[in-house]
Design an enzyme around this catalytic site. Structure first.
Site, PDB file in Angstrom:
ATOM      1  N   CYS A 201       0.863  -1.185   0.000  1.00  0.00           N
ATOM      2  CA  CYS A 201       0.000   0.000   0.000  1.00  0.00           C
ATOM      3  C   CYS A 201       0.899   1.234   0.000  1.00  0.00           C
ATOM      4  O   CYS A 201       2.080   1.133  -0.352  1.00  0.00           O
ATOM      5  CB  CYS A 201      -0.989  -0.018   1.164  1.00  0.00           C
ATOM      6  SG  CYS A 201      -0.245   0.012   2.808  1.00  0.00           S
TER       7      CYS A 201
ATOM      8  N   ASN B 165       2.262   1.489   4.318  1.00  0.00           N
ATOM      9  CA  ASN B 165       2.548   0.202   5.004  1.00  0.00           C
ATOM     10  C   ASN B 165       2.246   0.274   6.499  1.00  0.00           C
ATOM     11  O   ASN B 165       2.914  -0.365   7.310  1.00  0.00           O
ATOM     12  CB  ASN B 165       4.000  -0.270   4.749  1.00  0.00           C
ATOM     13  CG  ASN B 165       4.276  -1.718   5.139  1.00  0.00           C
ATOM     14  OD1 ASN B 165       5.389  -2.054   5.532  1.00  0.00           O
ATOM     15  ND2 ASN B 165       3.291  -2.590   5.055  1.00  0.00           N
TER      16      ASN B 165
ATOM     17  N   CYS C 152      -1.458   0.746   7.310  1.00  0.00           N
ATOM     18  CA  CYS C 152      -2.896   0.449   7.425  1.00  0.00           C
ATOM     19  C   CYS C 152      -3.284  -0.772   6.592  1.00  0.00           C
ATOM     20  O   CYS C 152      -3.495  -1.867   7.128  1.00  0.00           O
ATOM     21  CB  CYS C 152      -3.744   1.654   7.018  1.00  0.00           C
ATOM     22  SG  CYS C 152      -3.522   3.105   8.071  1.00  0.00           S
ATOM     23  N   ARG C 153      -3.403  -0.601   5.283  1.00  0.00           N
ATOM     24  CA  ARG C 153      -3.996  -1.659   4.462  1.00  0.00           C
ATOM     25  C   ARG C 153      -3.094  -2.870   4.258  1.00  0.00           C
ATOM     26  O   ARG C 153      -3.539  -4.012   4.472  1.00  0.00           O
ATOM     27  CB  ARG C 153      -4.405  -1.080   3.095  1.00  0.00           C
ATOM     28  CG  ARG C 153      -5.556  -0.098   3.209  1.00  0.00           C
ATOM     29  CD  ARG C 153      -5.720   0.735   1.946  1.00  0.00           C
ATOM     30  NE  ARG C 153      -4.586   1.634   1.755  1.00  0.00           N
ATOM     31  CZ  ARG C 153      -4.401   2.417   0.713  1.00  0.00           C
ATOM     32  NH1 ARG C 153      -5.291   2.407  -0.268  1.00  0.00           N
ATOM     33  NH2 ARG C 153      -3.349   3.214   0.628  1.00  0.00           N
ATOM     34  N   SER C 154      -1.833  -2.656   3.849  1.00  0.00           N
ATOM     35  CA  SER C 154      -1.025  -3.855   3.546  1.00  0.00           C
ATOM     36  C   SER C 154      -0.626  -4.650   4.791  1.00  0.00           C
ATOM     37  O   SER C 154      -0.600  -5.888   4.721  1.00  0.00           O
ATOM     38  CB  SER C 154       0.182  -3.522   2.659  1.00  0.00           C
ATOM     39  OG  SER C 154       1.045  -2.608   3.262  1.00  0.00           O
TER      40      SER C 154
ATOM     41  N   ASP D  44      -8.218   4.176   0.990  1.00  0.00           N
ATOM     42  CA  ASP D  44      -7.241   4.553   2.021  1.00  0.00           C
ATOM     43  C   ASP D  44      -7.998   5.026   3.272  1.00  0.00           C
ATOM     44  O   ASP D  44      -8.739   6.003   3.203  1.00  0.00           O
ATOM     45  CB  ASP D  44      -6.382   5.691   1.434  1.00  0.00           C
ATOM     46  CG  ASP D  44      -5.289   6.132   2.382  1.00  0.00           C
ATOM     47  OD1 ASP D  44      -5.315   5.743   3.562  1.00  0.00           O
ATOM     48  OD2 ASP D  44      -4.407   6.872   1.922  1.00  0.00           O
TER      49      ASP D  44
HETATM   50  P1  4NP Z   1      -1.813   2.844   4.054  1.00  0.00           P
HETATM   51  O1  4NP Z   1      -2.455   4.192   4.615  1.00  0.00           O
HETATM   52  O2  4NP Z   1      -1.263   3.179   2.684  1.00  0.00           O
HETATM   53  O3  4NP Z   1      -2.972   1.918   3.965  1.00  0.00           O
HETATM   54  O4  4NP Z   1      -0.747   2.423   5.030  1.00  0.00           O
HETATM   55  C1  4NP Z   1      -1.753   5.388   4.709  1.00  0.00           C
HETATM   56  C2  4NP Z   1      -0.859   5.573   5.732  1.00  0.00           C
HETATM   57  C3  4NP Z   1      -0.179   6.775   5.839  1.00  0.00           C
HETATM   58  C4  4NP Z   1      -0.403   7.779   4.929  1.00  0.00           C
HETATM   59  C5  4NP Z   1      -1.298   7.592   3.895  1.00  0.00           C
HETATM   60  C6  4NP Z   1      -1.965   6.394   3.781  1.00  0.00           C
HETATM   61  N1  4NP Z   1       0.261   9.030   5.083  1.00  0.00           N
HETATM   62  O5  4NP Z   1      -0.044   9.944   4.306  1.00  0.00           O
HETATM   63  O6  4NP Z   1       1.141   9.145   5.936  1.00  0.00           O
END
Ligand code: 4NP
Length: 159
Positions: free
Chosen positions: A9, A12, A14-16, A128
């Site tokens: 993702c 790294n 939340c989703r992955s 997201d």
């Molecule tokens: P992820 O979510 O891609 O599912 O881990 C996010 C985590 C952090 C950020 C964006 C999306 N950020 O902008 O820091």
């Protein structure tokens, strides 16, 4: 068969990592651990070394899913190490495909959106959840659970 699978993702956190933990739980429950190597990574490195977002860990924990991974950034070697790289959204997919070009002939990975394996949704992206509320985290977990069940049943474990 040893299939090496990498969930990717943006951050790294939340989703992955949730996808990785759901996958690990499913292969454990179904006695399939010996067939798989699994990891997760982000296209961005802002959170490298951090635990997954506490909101995602809490939402997962309520379903008996334990997210233990630490964030790391996707790198060129990953395209040599993993058979399958599964992305969360379209922006993710295009970032991973761009990096894959730099891996050149050494790349062995097939790259697909994870929701290709989902059977209960027509969505093609895992949204997201980072800037939203708790519902977003539960939606992500529902989508990933569906996709991972489909993913596991797509393997022929006799190969
Ligand atoms: P992820 O979510 O891609 O599912 O881990 C996010 C985590 C952090 C950020 C964006 C999306 N950020 O902008 O820091």
């Amino acid at each position: 068969m040893n299939k090496r699978i990498l969930f990717v993702c943006l951050g790294n956190i939340c989703r992955s990592p949730a996808a990785e933990a759901i996958f690990l739980k499913e292969i454990e429950v179904n006695g399939l651990i010996k067939y798989f190597t699994v990891d997760s990574a982000g296209t961005g490195g802002w959170h490298s070394g951090n635990q997954a977002d506490s909101r995602m860990r809490d939402a997962a924990s309520k379903r008996g899913i334990d997210i233990q991974s630490r964030a790391r950034k996707l790198n060129l070697k990953d395209f040599e190490k993993f058979d399958l790289i599964l992305t969360m959204d379209n922006s993710n997919l295009s970032d991973v495909q761009s990096l894959a070009k730099k891996a050149g002939d050494k790349k062995i990975s097939h790259i697909y959106p994870i929701l290709k394996y989902a059977t209960k949704t027509s969505l093609i992206e895992v949204p997201d959840p980072y800037y939203g509320g708790v519902n977003g985290f539960n939606t992500v977990l529902d989508l990933l659970q569906d996709a991972i069940e489909g993913l596991i049943s797509s393997f022929n474990l006799d190969d």
